[in-house]
Design an enzyme around this catalytic site. Structure first.
Site, PDB file in Angstrom:
ATOM      1  N   LYS A   1      71.125  25.901  58.543  1.00  0.00           N
ATOM      2  CA  LYS A   1      69.710  26.117  58.894  1.00  0.00           C
ATOM      3  C   LYS A   1      69.219  25.202  60.021  1.00  0.00           C
ATOM      4  O   LYS A   1      68.268  25.545  60.708  1.00  0.00           O
ATOM      5  CB  LYS A   1      68.815  25.943  57.663  1.00  0.00           C
TER       6      LYS A   1
ATOM      7  N   ASP B   1      61.260  30.678  54.313  1.00  0.00           N
ATOM      8  CA  ASP B   1      61.422  30.074  52.977  1.00  0.00           C
ATOM      9  C   ASP B   1      60.082  29.598  52.410  1.00  0.00           C
ATOM     10  O   ASP B   1      59.740  29.905  51.266  1.00  0.00           O
ATOM     11  CB  ASP B   1      62.368  28.862  53.049  1.00  0.00           C
TER      12      ASP B   1
ATOM     13  N   LEU C   1      62.481  26.017  42.091  1.00  0.00           N
ATOM     14  CA  LEU C   1      63.063  26.878  43.133  1.00  0.00           C
ATOM     15  C   LEU C   1      64.341  27.559  42.660  1.00  0.00           C
ATOM     16  O   LEU C   1      64.787  28.551  43.242  1.00  0.00           O
ATOM     17  CB  LEU C   1      63.399  26.038  44.374  1.00  0.00           C
TER      18      LEU C   1
END
Ligand code: NAP
Length: 289
Positions: free
Chosen positions: A78, A114, A231
């Site tokens: 990322k 996200d 999460l």
């Protein structure tokens, strides 16, 4: 974007999409996204690419050369991917991570879905009003960055970040200081912060399969009317959430974040609303034992 009626048909007009990561074979993104194409009748196909860190630039060249329309990016790429893109959306730049690439005729543009995916899920499934709330975020890794940024846009009273390595929490708080009142604390101060919090969010991997009996925090520290959010979506209900539910808290798992980060990516690529309910149904079915 061309619609070809229900069902994925692979032919000379099929648009290509995919996710890159290492490892990647566990990813639920291909089943989720192919269901979305099927549901909307878009002639697209989405697959998983195992790409190692030394091949990131080659991958980007391949995306341009083959005209791959959209790519999701997951661990560990990322951050590294940002150096091979042509443009990075302002919020992804502030977050410091990209999880979605749109290929606009050879120009690769990076976004981060996200954080916005997480906040959409939190608001729809657990707490519609985040303004004025005291929020505790446990963890300061890649996922925490996007989440803290997106939460900061909701005008909370305060965001408190606790992390095992406290300097990482301090660095995250510092980098997003302009966005909201954000503080970093050590794990020793976590109990006091949880006792005051309206929402406590686990962004660490503590409690994830196969370590399903681990928990990042003692749920009895939370106010009984607080929201406990995790999460992690494997398991769907972590020990942290099970304990918090027993304590009277409202609970919120990580599946919604996964669905909505994908839904936003789908919308960037296709310009069409994502069929989020169908995407959720498919992923949920694949997670059942
Ligand atoms: P990451 O960048 O590797 O960060 C991991 C975080 O967990 C760090 O804050 C780390 O603390 C902490 N940590 C790890 N092991 C720990 C332990 N034993 N005790 C205390 N803290 C520990 O990973 P990430 O990308 O942020 O992902 C974090 C979690 O979010 C994972 O469970 C992942 O599955 C989940 N996630 C879910 C979604 C979704 O769509 N639902 C999306 C992204 C991520 P240190 O800084 O001290 O190492």
């Amino acid at each position: 974007m061309t619609n070809v009626g229900a069902g994925n048909r692979i032919d000379s007009n099929t648009l290509l999409f995919g996710v890159i990561g290492n490892p990647i074979r566990h990813s639920k993104s291909p089943i989720m996204m192919n269901r979305a194409f099927q549901e909307t009748g878009i002639n697209g196909v989405y697959t998983a690419f195992h790409v190692t860190s030394d091949r990131i630039a080659d991958f980007a060249a391949g995306v341009r050369a083959m005209g791959i329309r959209g790519v999701n990016v997951t661990i560990p790429h990322k951050l590294d991917i940002m150096s091979v893109l042509d443009e990075i959306d302002a919020s992804a730049r502030t977050i410091g991570a990209v999880n979605t690439i749109v290929n606009e005729e050879g120009r690769l543009i990076g976004y981060n879905t996200d954080g916005i995916g997480y906040v959409r899920s939190l608001k729809e499934e657990a707490e519609s009003e985040l303004a004025g709330k005291k929020i505790v975020v446990i963890g300061a890794g890649g996922a925490a960055r996007g989440i803290v940024y997106a939460l900061a846009n909701e005008k909370p009273e305060r965001i408190t970040i606790a992390n095992r390595s406290v300097e990482r929490a301090s660095e995250l708080a510092r980098s997003l200081q302009a966005e909201a009142d954000i503080q970093a604390i050590s794990n020793e101060e976590l109990q006091a912060a949880c006792e005051e919090a309206d929402i406590v969010i686990n962004t660490t991997s503590v409690g994830m399969f196969p370590n399903t009996e681990d928990t990042p925090v003692d749920a009895s520290w939370l106010k009984p009317d607080a929201v406990a959010s995790d999460l992690i979506y494997n398991p769907l209900k972590t020990k942290f959430l099970r304990d918090a539910e027993e304590h009277g808290c409202r609970i919120h798992g990580g599946l919604g974040m996964f669905i909505y980060q994908g839904a936003y990516a789908f919308e960037y690529w296709t310009g069409q609303p994502a069929p989020a309910a169908a995407m959720r149904e498919t992923v949920l079915a694949s997670l059942q034992p």
